[in-house]
Design a protein around this motif. Structure first.
Motif, PDB file in Angstrom:
ATOM      1  N   GLN A  26     -63.908 -51.055 -43.507  1.00 10.57           N
ATOM      2  CA  GLN A  26     -63.729 -52.328 -42.804  1.00 10.57           C
ATOM      3  C   GLN A  26     -64.881 -53.285 -43.097  1.00 10.57           C
ATOM      4  O   GLN A  26     -64.735 -54.493 -42.953  1.00 10.57           O
ATOM      5  N   LEU A  27     -66.007 -52.749 -43.523  1.00  8.46           N
ATOM      6  CA  LEU A  27     -67.177 -53.565 -43.839  1.00  8.46           C
ATOM      7  C   LEU A  27     -67.171 -54.056 -45.284  1.00  8.46           C
ATOM      8  O   LEU A  27     -68.022 -54.855 -45.665  1.00  8.46           O
ATOM      9  N   GLU A  28     -66.243 -53.569 -46.077  1.00  3.37           N
ATOM     10  CA  GLU A  28     -66.172 -53.902 -47.501  1.00  3.37           C
ATOM     11  C   GLU A  28     -65.132 -54.981 -47.765  1.00  3.37           C
ATOM     12  O   GLU A  28     -64.120 -55.052 -47.070  1.00  3.37           O
ATOM     13  N   ILE A  29     -65.361 -55.809 -48.786  1.00  2.89           N
ATOM     14  CA  ILE A  29     -64.390 -56.843 -49.127  1.00  2.89           C
ATOM     15  C   ILE A  29     -63.847 -56.694 -50.551  1.00  2.89           C
ATOM     16  O   ILE A  29     -62.814 -57.253 -50.885  1.00  2.89           O
ATOM     17  N   ASP A  30     -64.528 -55.938 -51.384  1.00  2.73           N
ATOM     18  CA  ASP A  30     -64.158 -55.819 -52.793  1.00  2.73           C
ATOM     19  C   ASP A  30     -63.519 -54.454 -53.048  1.00  2.73           C
ATOM     20  O   ASP A  30     -64.165 -53.530 -53.546  1.00  2.73           O
ATOM     21  N   LEU A  31     -62.230 -54.340 -52.682  1.00  3.47           N
ATOM     22  CA  LEU A  31     -61.514 -53.070 -52.758  1.00  3.47           C
ATOM     23  C   LEU A  31     -60.453 -53.100 -53.847  1.00  3.47           C
ATOM     24  O   LEU A  31     -59.915 -54.151 -54.175  1.00  3.47           O
ATOM     25  N   VAL A  32     -60.144 -51.945 -54.396  1.00  2.00           N
ATOM     26  CA  VAL A  32     -59.074 -51.833 -55.396  1.00  2.00           C
ATOM     27  C   VAL A  32     -57.724 -51.762 -54.679  1.00  2.00           C
ATOM     28  O   VAL A  32     -57.648 -51.443 -53.490  1.00  2.00           O
ATOM     29  N   ASP A  33     -56.658 -52.045 -55.409  1.00 10.45           N
ATOM     30  CA  ASP A  33     -55.314 -51.950 -54.841  1.00 10.45           C
ATOM     31  C   ASP A  33     -54.935 -50.476 -54.665  1.00 10.45           C
ATOM     32  O   ASP A  33     -55.606 -49.579 -55.178  1.00 10.45           O
ATOM     33  N   ASP A  34     -53.853 -50.245 -53.951  1.00 10.18           N
ATOM     34  CA  ASP A  34     -53.435 -48.874 -53.634  1.00 10.18           C
ATOM     35  C   ASP A  34     -53.075 -48.055 -54.866  1.00 10.18           C
ATOM     36  O   ASP A  34     -53.300 -46.847 -54.900  1.00 10.18           O
ATOM     37  N   VAL A  35     -52.500 -48.696 -55.890  1.00 12.71           N
ATOM     38  CA  VAL A  35     -52.130 -47.977 -57.117  1.00 12.71           C
ATOM     39  C   VAL A  35     -53.392 -47.458 -57.820  1.00 12.71           C
ATOM     40  O   VAL A  35     -53.474 -46.290 -58.201  1.00 12.71           O
ATOM     41  N   THR A  36     -54.372 -48.327 -57.986  1.00 14.92           N
ATOM     42  CA  THR A  36     -55.635 -47.929 -58.628  1.00 14.92           C
ATOM     43  C   THR A  36     -56.323 -46.857 -57.813  1.00 14.92           C
ATOM     44  O   THR A  36     -56.832 -45.876 -58.360  1.00 14.92           O
ATOM     45  N   TYR A  37     -56.329 -47.018 -56.505  1.00 16.67           N
ATOM     46  CA  TYR A  37     -56.941 -46.042 -55.606  1.00 16.67           C
ATOM     47  C   TYR A  37     -56.289 -44.667 -55.778  1.00 16.67           C
ATOM     48  O   TYR A  37     -56.972 -43.654 -55.915  1.00 16.67           O
ATOM     49  N   GLY A  38     -54.975 -44.637 -55.817  1.00 15.75           N
ATOM     50  CA  GLY A  38     -54.252 -43.381 -55.995  1.00 15.75           C
ATOM     51  C   GLY A  38     -54.572 -42.712 -57.321  1.00 15.75           C
ATOM     52  O   GLY A  38     -54.753 -41.489 -57.387  1.00 15.75           O
ATOM     53  N   LYS A  39     -54.657 -43.508 -58.381  1.00 16.17           N
ATOM     54  CA  LYS A  39     -54.997 -42.962 -59.700  1.00 16.17           C
ATOM     55  C   LYS A  39     -56.400 -42.375 -59.702  1.00 16.17           C
ATOM     56  O   LYS A  39     -56.641 -41.300 -60.254  1.00 16.17           O
ATOM     57  N   ARG A  40     -57.332 -43.088 -59.084  1.00 21.42           N
ATOM     58  CA  ARG A  40     -58.718 -42.595 -59.020  1.00 21.42           C
ATOM     59  C   ARG A  40     -58.799 -41.287 -58.239  1.00 21.42           C
ATOM     60  O   ARG A  40     -59.454 -40.336 -58.665  1.00 21.42           O
ATOM     61  N   LEU A  41     -58.117 -41.229 -57.098  1.00 18.63           N
ATOM     62  CA  LEU A  41     -58.141 -39.999 -56.301  1.00 18.63           C
ATOM     63  C   LEU A  41     -57.501 -38.828 -57.035  1.00 18.63           C
ATOM     64  O   LEU A  41     -57.961 -37.689 -56.916  1.00 18.63           O
ATOM     65  N   GLU A  42     -56.461 -39.109 -57.792  1.00 20.80           N
ATOM     66  CA  GLU A  42     -55.803 -38.056 -58.578  1.00 20.80           C
ATOM     67  C   GLU A  42     -56.776 -37.470 -59.597  1.00 20.80           C
ATOM     68  O   GLU A  42     -56.862 -36.253 -59.777  1.00 20.80           O
ATOM     69  N   ILE A  43     -57.527 -38.327 -60.257  1.00 19.46           N
ATOM     70  CA  ILE A  43     -58.523 -37.873 -61.228  1.00 19.46           C
ATOM     71  C   ILE A  43     -59.604 -37.054 -60.523  1.00 19.46           C
ATOM     72  O   ILE A  43     -59.981 -35.973 -60.979  1.00 19.46           O
ATOM     73  N   CYS A  44     -60.078 -37.556 -59.388  1.00 19.73           N
ATOM     74  CA  CYS A  44     -61.115 -36.839 -58.636  1.00 19.73           C
ATOM     75  C   CYS A  44     -60.628 -35.467 -58.169  1.00 19.73           C
ATOM     76  O   CYS A  44     -61.384 -34.496 -58.185  1.00 19.73           O
ATOM     77  N   SER A  45     -59.367 -35.393 -57.769  1.00 22.04           N
ATOM     78  CA  SER A  45     -58.837 -34.126 -57.250  1.00 22.04           C
ATOM     79  C   SER A  45     -58.823 -33.027 -58.303  1.00 22.04           C
ATOM     80  O   SER A  45     -58.853 -31.842 -57.970  1.00 22.04           O
ATOM     81  N   LYS A  46     -58.806 -33.409 -59.579  1.00 23.03           N
ATOM     82  CA  LYS A  46     -58.794 -32.432 -60.665  1.00 23.03           C
ATOM     83  C   LYS A  46     -60.173 -32.180 -61.267  1.00 23.03           C
ATOM     84  O   LYS A  46     -60.326 -31.352 -62.157  1.00 23.03           O
ATOM     85  N   CYS A  47     -61.178 -32.900 -60.783  1.00 25.60           N
ATOM     86  CA  CYS A  47     -62.527 -32.797 -61.348  1.00 25.60           C
ATOM     87  C   CYS A  47     -63.209 -31.506 -60.885  1.00 25.60           C
ATOM     88  O   CYS A  47     -63.185 -31.170 -59.699  1.00 25.60           O
ATOM     89  N   PRO A  48     -63.830 -30.771 -61.802  1.00 25.25           N
ATOM     90  CA  PRO A  48     -64.525 -29.546 -61.423  1.00 25.25           C
ATOM     91  C   PRO A  48     -65.769 -29.803 -60.568  1.00 25.25           C
ATOM     92  O   PRO A  48     -66.307 -28.869 -59.962  1.00 25.25           O
ATOM     93  N   SER A  49     -66.192 -31.053 -60.478  1.00 23.59           N
ATOM     94  CA  SER A  49     -67.372 -31.397 -59.686  1.00 23.59           C
ATOM     95  C   SER A  49     -67.033 -31.801 -58.253  1.00 23.59           C
ATOM     96  O   SER A  49     -67.926 -32.132 -57.477  1.00 23.59           O
ATOM     97  N   LEU A  50     -65.756 -31.765 -57.895  1.00 19.62           N
ATOM     98  CA  LEU A  50     -65.355 -32.085 -56.530  1.00 19.62           C
ATOM     99  C   LEU A  50     -65.734 -30.924 -55.619  1.00 19.62           C
ATOM    100  O   LEU A  50     -65.362 -29.778 -55.867  1.00 19.62           O
ATOM    101  N   LEU A  51     -66.483 -31.232 -54.576  1.00 19.77           N
ATOM    102  CA  LEU A  51     -66.937 -30.210 -53.636  1.00 19.77           C
ATOM    103  C   LEU A  51     -66.198 -30.349 -52.309  1.00 19.77           C
ATOM    104  O   LEU A  51     -66.057 -31.460 -51.793  1.00 19.77           O
ATOM    105  N   PHE A  52     -65.726 -29.255 -51.763  1.00 21.18           N
ATOM    106  CA  PHE A  52     -65.111 -29.206 -50.441  1.00 21.18           C
ATOM    107  C   PHE A  52     -63.868 -30.087 -50.312  1.00 21.18           C
ATOM    108  O   PHE A  52     -63.470 -30.431 -49.223  1.00 21.18           O
ATOM    109  N   GLY A  53     -63.311 -30.518 -51.444  1.00 22.16           N
ATOM    110  CA  GLY A  53     -62.111 -31.331 -51.423  1.00 22.16           C
ATOM    111  C   GLY A  53     -62.327 -32.798 -51.120  1.00 22.16           C
ATOM    112  O   GLY A  53     -61.376 -33.567 -51.064  1.00 22.16           O
ATOM    113  N   HIS A  54     -63.602 -33.204 -50.938  1.00 22.10           N
ATOM    114  CA  HIS A  54     -63.838 -34.601 -50.590  1.00 22.10           C
ATOM    115  C   HIS A  54     -65.179 -35.163 -51.043  1.00 22.10           C
ATOM    116  O   HIS A  54     -65.413 -36.357 -50.948  1.00 22.10           O
ATOM    117  N   THR A  55     -66.068 -34.345 -51.558  1.00 21.75           N
ATOM    118  CA  THR A  55     -67.412 -34.805 -51.902  1.00 21.75           C
ATOM    119  C   THR A  55     -67.664 -34.707 -53.403  1.00 21.75           C
ATOM    120  O   THR A  55     -67.418 -33.677 -54.015  1.00 21.75           O
TER     121      THR A  55
END
Length: 82
Positions: A26-55
């Motif tokens: 809510q404090l941010e103004i420069d956000l990506v659209d939902d499509v870009t956000y979903g793509k980024r999260l998909e990439i993160c979810s497959k990254c071996p460096s993702l810890l605890f499913g969220h970090t």
């Protein structure tokens, strides 16, 4: 789980994390659209460096927060994955 910045063991619920992320966004103004956000999260979810499913293991951020910010990139050491 342990925090990236310290050795304390903490337990944080998914609901608490989501609430924190929504509050901070809510404090941010420069956000990506939902499509870009979903793509980024998909990439993160497959990254071996993702810890605890969220970090991210490289910067310590909640990936759900970092991925929504248009001025951030993936901190993967060999180059951004998104």
């Amino acid at each position: 789980m342990s925090c990236k910045g310290c050795s304390r063991s903490i337990i944080v619920s998914d609901a608490s994390i989501q609430s924190l992320i929504e509050e901070q966004l809510q404090l941010e103004i420069d956000l990506v659209d939902d499509v870009t956000y979903g793509k980024r999260l998909e990439i993160c979810s497959k990254c071996p460096s993702l810890l605890f499913g969220h970090t991210c293991g490289h910067c310590g951020c909640f990936v759900q927060f970092r991925a929504k910010l248009s001025y951030k990139n993936c901190p993967y050491p060999e180059g951004s994955k998104w």
